[in-house]
Design a protein around this motif. Structure first.
Motif, PDB file in Angstrom:
ATOM      1  N   LEU A  69      66.541 -22.034  12.675  1.00  0.00           N
ATOM      2  CA  LEU A  69      66.645 -21.360  11.385  1.00  0.00           C
ATOM      3  C   LEU A  69      67.038 -19.911  11.609  1.00  0.00           C
ATOM      4  O   LEU A  69      66.507 -19.268  12.523  1.00  0.00           O
ATOM      5  CB  LEU A  69      65.319 -21.442  10.634  1.00  0.00           C
ATOM      6  N   PHE A  70      67.918 -19.393  10.747  1.00  0.00           N
ATOM      7  CA  PHE A  70      68.436 -18.035  10.890  1.00  0.00           C
ATOM      8  C   PHE A  70      68.075 -17.232   9.644  1.00  0.00           C
ATOM      9  O   PHE A  70      68.574 -17.517   8.545  1.00  0.00           O
ATOM     10  CB  PHE A  70      69.948 -18.063  11.100  1.00  0.00           C
ATOM     11  N   PHE A  71      67.218 -16.240   9.823  1.00  0.00           N
ATOM     12  CA  PHE A  71      66.808 -15.424   8.695  1.00  0.00           C
ATOM     13  C   PHE A  71      67.861 -14.366   8.404  1.00  0.00           C
ATOM     14  O   PHE A  71      68.530 -13.860   9.293  1.00  0.00           O
ATOM     15  CB  PHE A  71      65.419 -14.847   8.942  1.00  0.00           C
ATOM     16  N   LYS A  72      67.980 -14.047   7.131  1.00  0.00           N
ATOM     17  CA  LYS A  72      69.029 -13.172   6.625  1.00  0.00           C
ATOM     18  C   LYS A  72      68.411 -11.875   6.098  1.00  0.00           C
ATOM     19  O   LYS A  72      67.190 -11.773   5.964  1.00  0.00           O
ATOM     20  CB  LYS A  72      69.806 -13.885   5.519  1.00  0.00           C
ATOM     21  N   PRO A  73      69.250 -10.875   5.775  1.00  0.00           N
ATOM     22  CA  PRO A  73      68.699  -9.610   5.274  1.00  0.00           C
ATOM     23  C   PRO A  73      67.748  -9.803   4.092  1.00  0.00           C
ATOM     24  O   PRO A  73      67.991 -10.614   3.202  1.00  0.00           O
ATOM     25  CB  PRO A  73      69.956  -8.838   4.865  1.00  0.00           C
ATOM     26  N   ASN A  74      66.646  -9.058   4.146  1.00  0.00           N
ATOM     27  CA  ASN A  74      65.635  -9.032   3.082  1.00  0.00           C
ATOM     28  C   ASN A  74      64.880 -10.347   2.930  1.00  0.00           C
ATOM     29  O   ASN A  74      64.319 -10.631   1.860  1.00  0.00           O
ATOM     30  CB  ASN A  74      66.272  -8.639   1.732  1.00  0.00           C
ATOM     31  N   THR A  75      64.854 -11.147   3.973  1.00  0.00           N
ATOM     32  CA  THR A  75      64.017 -12.352   3.950  1.00  0.00           C
ATOM     33  C   THR A  75      62.944 -12.241   5.027  1.00  0.00           C
ATOM     34  O   THR A  75      63.166 -11.649   6.085  1.00  0.00           O
ATOM     35  CB  THR A  75      64.832 -13.637   4.190  1.00  0.00           C
ATOM     36  N   THR A  76      61.784 -12.804   4.725  1.00  0.00           N
ATOM     37  CA  THR A  76      60.678 -12.869   5.671  1.00  0.00           C
ATOM     38  C   THR A  76      60.105 -14.284   5.640  1.00  0.00           C
ATOM     39  O   THR A  76      60.453 -15.091   4.764  1.00  0.00           O
ATOM     40  CB  THR A  76      59.572 -11.858   5.328  1.00  0.00           C
ATOM     41  N   LEU A  77      59.189 -14.565   6.583  1.00  0.00           N
ATOM     42  CA  LEU A  77      58.621 -15.910   6.699  1.00  0.00           C
ATOM     43  C   LEU A  77      57.107 -15.842   6.577  1.00  0.00           C
ATOM     44  O   LEU A  77      56.465 -15.037   7.256  1.00  0.00           O
ATOM     45  CB  LEU A  77      59.011 -16.531   8.044  1.00  0.00           C
ATOM     46  N   LYS A  78      56.547 -16.691   5.723  1.00  0.00           N
ATOM     47  CA  LYS A  78      55.105 -16.825   5.617  1.00  0.00           C
ATOM     48  C   LYS A  78      54.711 -18.300   5.740  1.00  0.00           C
ATOM     49  O   LYS A  78      55.302 -19.159   5.077  1.00  0.00           O
ATOM     50  CB  LYS A  78      54.584 -16.282   4.284  1.00  0.00           C
ATOM     51  N   LEU A  79      53.709 -18.554   6.592  1.00  0.00           N
ATOM     52  CA  LEU A  79      53.188 -19.904   6.770  1.00  0.00           C
ATOM     53  C   LEU A  79      51.756 -19.934   6.239  1.00  0.00           C
ATOM     54  O   LEU A  79      50.876 -19.252   6.768  1.00  0.00           O
ATOM     55  CB  LEU A  79      53.222 -20.311   8.239  1.00  0.00           C
ATOM     56  N   GLU A  80      51.546 -20.710   5.180  1.00  0.00           N
ATOM     57  CA  GLU A  80      50.236 -20.753   4.563  1.00  0.00           C
ATOM     58  C   GLU A  80      49.251 -21.568   5.402  1.00  0.00           C
ATOM     59  O   GLU A  80      49.629 -22.250   6.362  1.00  0.00           O
ATOM     60  CB  GLU A  80      50.351 -21.328   3.146  1.00  0.00           C
ATOM     61  N   GLU A  81      47.973 -21.500   5.025  1.00  0.00           N
ATOM     62  CA  GLU A  81      46.936 -22.259   5.722  1.00  0.00           C
ATOM     63  C   GLU A  81      47.306 -23.747   5.730  1.00  0.00           C
ATOM     64  O   GLU A  81      47.653 -24.329   4.699  1.00  0.00           O
ATOM     65  CB  GLU A  81      45.595 -22.081   5.007  1.00  0.00           C
ATOM     66  N   GLY A  82      47.264 -24.343   6.941  1.00  0.00           N
ATOM     67  CA  GLY A  82      47.604 -25.752   7.068  1.00  0.00           C
ATOM     68  C   GLY A  82      49.083 -26.041   7.204  1.00  0.00           C
ATOM     69  O   GLY A  82      49.488 -27.200   7.372  1.00  0.00           O
ATOM     70  N   ALA A  83      49.916 -25.012   7.130  1.00  0.00           N
ATOM     71  CA  ALA A  83      51.364 -25.203   7.279  1.00  0.00           C
ATOM     72  C   ALA A  83      51.740 -25.307   8.750  1.00  0.00           C
ATOM     73  O   ALA A  83      51.234 -24.551   9.581  1.00  0.00           O
ATOM     74  CB  ALA A  83      52.115 -24.046   6.635  1.00  0.00           C
ATOM     75  N   VAL A  84      52.644 -26.229   9.066  1.00  0.00           N
ATOM     76  CA  VAL A  84      53.180 -26.365  10.416  1.00  0.00           C
ATOM     77  C   VAL A  84      54.697 -26.473  10.319  1.00  0.00           C
ATOM     78  O   VAL A  84      55.216 -27.409   9.691  1.00  0.00           O
ATOM     79  CB  VAL A  84      52.627 -27.601  11.146  1.00  0.00           C
ATOM     80  N   LEU A  85      55.395 -25.512  10.892  1.00  0.00           N
ATOM     81  CA  LEU A  85      56.840 -25.624  11.058  1.00  0.00           C
ATOM     82  C   LEU A  85      57.065 -26.158  12.461  1.00  0.00           C
ATOM     83  O   LEU A  85      56.820 -25.470  13.449  1.00  0.00           O
ATOM     84  CB  LEU A  85      57.512 -24.267  10.880  1.00  0.00           C
ATOM     85  N   LYS A  86      57.488 -27.395  12.547  1.00  0.00           N
ATOM     86  CA  LYS A  86      57.572 -28.115  13.820  1.00  0.00           C
ATOM     87  C   LYS A  86      59.019 -28.195  14.276  1.00  0.00           C
ATOM     88  O   LYS A  86      59.892 -28.653  13.546  1.00  0.00           O
ATOM     89  CB  LYS A  86      56.993 -29.519  13.656  1.00  0.00           C
ATOM     90  N   GLY A  87      59.258 -27.739  15.504  1.00  0.00           N
ATOM     91  CA  GLY A  87      60.614 -27.709  16.022  1.00  0.00           C
ATOM     92  C   GLY A  87      61.110 -29.061  16.468  1.00  0.00           C
ATOM     93  O   GLY A  87      60.349 -29.894  16.979  1.00  0.00           O
ATOM     94  N   SER A  88      62.391 -29.265  16.283  1.00  0.00           N
ATOM     95  CA  SER A  88      63.025 -30.488  16.781  1.00  0.00           C
ATOM     96  C   SER A  88      62.970 -30.527  18.303  1.00  0.00           C
ATOM     97  O   SER A  88      63.108 -29.495  18.967  1.00  0.00           O
ATOM     98  CB  SER A  88      64.485 -30.538  16.316  1.00  0.00           C
ATOM     99  N   ASP A  89      62.798 -31.720  18.858  1.00  0.00           N
ATOM    100  CA  ASP A  89      62.830 -31.852  20.315  1.00  0.00           C
ATOM    101  C   ASP A  89      64.184 -32.385  20.807  1.00  0.00           C
ATOM    102  O   ASP A  89      64.295 -32.922  21.909  1.00  0.00           O
ATOM    103  CB  ASP A  89      61.681 -32.714  20.840  1.00  0.00           C
ATOM    104  N   HIS A  90      65.226 -32.172  19.971  1.00  0.00           N
ATOM    105  CA  HIS A  90      66.609 -32.490  20.368  1.00  0.00           C
ATOM    106  C   HIS A  90      67.387 -31.178  20.452  1.00  0.00           C
ATOM    107  O   HIS A  90      67.536 -30.475  19.448  1.00  0.00           O
ATOM    108  CB  HIS A  90      67.266 -33.434  19.363  1.00  0.00           C
ATOM    109  N   ILE A  91      67.922 -30.860  21.605  1.00  0.00           N
ATOM    110  CA  ILE A  91      68.593 -29.570  21.799  1.00  0.00           C
ATOM    111  C   ILE A  91      69.832 -29.441  20.929  1.00  0.00           C
ATOM    112  O   ILE A  91      70.255 -28.320  20.598  1.00  0.00           O
ATOM    113  CB  ILE A  91      68.939 -29.350  23.292  1.00  0.00           C
ATOM    114  N   ASP A  92      70.411 -30.560  20.476  1.00  0.00           N
ATOM    115  CA  ASP A  92      71.581 -30.500  19.595  1.00  0.00           C
ATOM    116  C   ASP A  92      71.264 -29.834  18.260  1.00  0.00           C
ATOM    117  O   ASP A  92      72.182 -29.420  17.527  1.00  0.00           O
ATOM    118  CB  ASP A  92      72.124 -31.908  19.331  1.00  0.00           C
ATOM    119  N   ASP A  93      69.981 -29.703  17.928  1.00  0.00           N
ATOM    120  CA  ASP A  93      69.587 -29.057  16.684  1.00  0.00           C
ATOM    121  C   ASP A  93      69.444 -27.542  16.833  1.00  0.00           C
ATOM    122  O   ASP A  93      68.965 -26.873  15.899  1.00  0.00           O
ATOM    123  CB  ASP A  93      68.276 -29.659  16.178  1.00  0.00           C
ATOM    124  N   TYR A  94      69.878 -27.016  17.977  1.00  0.00           N
ATOM    125  CA  TYR A  94      69.836 -25.578  18.253  1.00  0.00           C
ATOM    126  C   TYR A  94      71.219 -25.171  18.761  1.00  0.00           C
ATOM    127  O   TYR A  94      71.581 -25.463  19.899  1.00  0.00           O
ATOM    128  CB  TYR A  94      68.771 -25.268  19.307  1.00  0.00           C
TER     129      TYR A  94
END
Length: 417
Positions: A69-94
């Protein structure tokens, strides 16, 4: 100076949080399902928020599966309680893009979270970013085993793995109260950033049953005014690594440079390869302080790697009020991994000056090793007011510049052998 920068970082974050619009990703069709790849939909939310003037990208409770994921100007990231952003385990997704790895500007795979040249960027919890690195770790060790059987060399870059967080060229960065776990490669990589606060984070990757190779906790690379505070760090490599470039002409290249004004305080370090490391790609580390920390591992508290193929300066390094258990209080040794003079006639050397280790109470296997390459020099290296319990009472050094002041080992006033 660092305190003033921190106040600015926190103030900007507070103001942004109050007035910025929240973009909850599930409001835009993103599904909480650990088997559905959500990269394009989450990226669309980021892009829309930026186009509308900015906002907070909110990951709600649930598991969300994504590639880079690529963040852009004036954007930030918040992960709420219980949130999990899980990365792909396939390198083609990067995607393979211009990047920075191991002291070189190269093409490499994007991280899970990427922020390039975005000021006032933040990542906040209390949720989790999970790199889901197991398949990358297994592939790495299988490759290493094969190369060893073939009697062939292997490097860390041979098996393609994504970092968890990569922040490049950003001023005023806040990473707060978030869990950063199971990176495929380095966990948090800061490059050419200024005014950074990492606070209250839980940074970890395993060393068993499958060790997570090269998952450094925080890599600080050509950055100024960085604070790491009140974090827990346990990873299968360095806890905090100071970087900046490597190679016989690295000091002449614009993309490399100094790491200056770093404060690490009130942190706890579990298993790490070293609590604080200068190297293995570091040109100039200046004004680095670690204080009021607890450690519990069988490696080194302060590790200084001296590359014979790189000009290096380590100056004004302070280690204060550290308690706990380690193998070595301090190690400074030649570091020849991937030695390469690149066909030059340069004659690199290292300068180490104004190093102070004081007011520490530790259980160690060894007191330490302080040795360099033939042309390296030391000026003012002081061990002061230390209370050490050690199985090996020897400090291995032949530098007369290493000074001991009120150093007790096993309850006895200590002197160099």
């Amino acid at each position: 100076m660092i305190k003033q920068c921190l106040m600015t970082v926190v103030w900007i974050f507070v103001c942004f949080s109050i007035y910025a619009k929240n973009y909850v990703i599930t409001d835009f069709g993103v599904v909480a399902d650990s088997t559905i790849l959500n990269t394009l939909k989450i990226q669309s939310v980021i892009d829309q928020a930026s186009a509308n003037g900015g906002g907070v990208i909110v990951i709600p409770k649930g598991v969300f599966y994504s590639g880079a994921l690529f963040f852009k100007p004036n954007t930030t990231l918040k992960l709420e309680e219980g949130a999990v952003l899980k990365g792909s385990d396939h390198i083609d997704d990067y995607p393979l893009i211009p990047s920075r790895m191991e002291g070189k500007s190269i093409y490499y795979y994007a991280a899970l979270i990427n922020a390039y040249h975005i000021d006032d960027f933040s990542i906040t919890g209390p949720g989790k970013i999970d790199g889901n690195g197991l398949e990358y770790w297994k592939a790495f060790w299988a490759y290493r085993k094969l190369r060893k059987e073939q009697d062939l060399p292997a490097t860390n870059l041979d098996v393609h793995r994504p970092r968890l967080v990569f922040i490049w060229g950003c001023d005023h960065v806040l990473i707060k109260n978030v869990k950063l776990h199971n990176a495929g490669f380095w966990t948090t990589h800061l490059y050419q950033c200024t005014n950074v606060l990492i606070e209250g984070c839980d940074i970890r990757s395993p060393y068993q049953p499958v060790a997570a190779p090269s998952t450094d906790g925080v890599d600080i690379d050509v950055c100024k005014d960085v604070v790491v505070r009140n974090c827990y760090i346990s990873v299968n490599d360095d806890g905090i690594a100071i970087k900046g470039g490597k190679g016989p002409t690295a000091h002449k290249l614009y993309e490399n440079g100094i790491v200056e004004n770093v404060l690490i305080e009130d942190c706890t370090f579990g298993f790490v390869h070293a609590t604080l490391t200068m190297g293995s790609e570091c040109l100039h580390a200046k004004n680095i302080t670690i204080r009021n920390c607890k450690i519990d591992h069988d490696r080194t508290l302060l590790n200084m790697k001296m590359r014979p193929d790189t000009y290096q300066i380590y100056e004004n390094i302070r280690v204060e009020n550290i308690t706990g258990r380690c193998r070595y209080l301090v190690t400074m040794r030649p570091w020849k991994q991937f030695f390469n003079m690149e066909g030059t006639s340069e004659k690199p050397f290292g300068m180490v000056q104004n190093i102070v280790i004081e007011n520490c109470k530790l259980q160690c296997e060894h007191v330490g090793i302080i040795r360099g390459n033939a042309n390296d020099s030391i000026h003012s290296f002081v061990l002061k007011d230390l209370d050490i319990q050690a199985k090996n009472e020897v400090l291995d050094t032949d530098y007369s510049e290493v000074q001991l002041e009120n150093v007790k080992v096993n309850g006895v006033l200590f002197s160099k052998e």
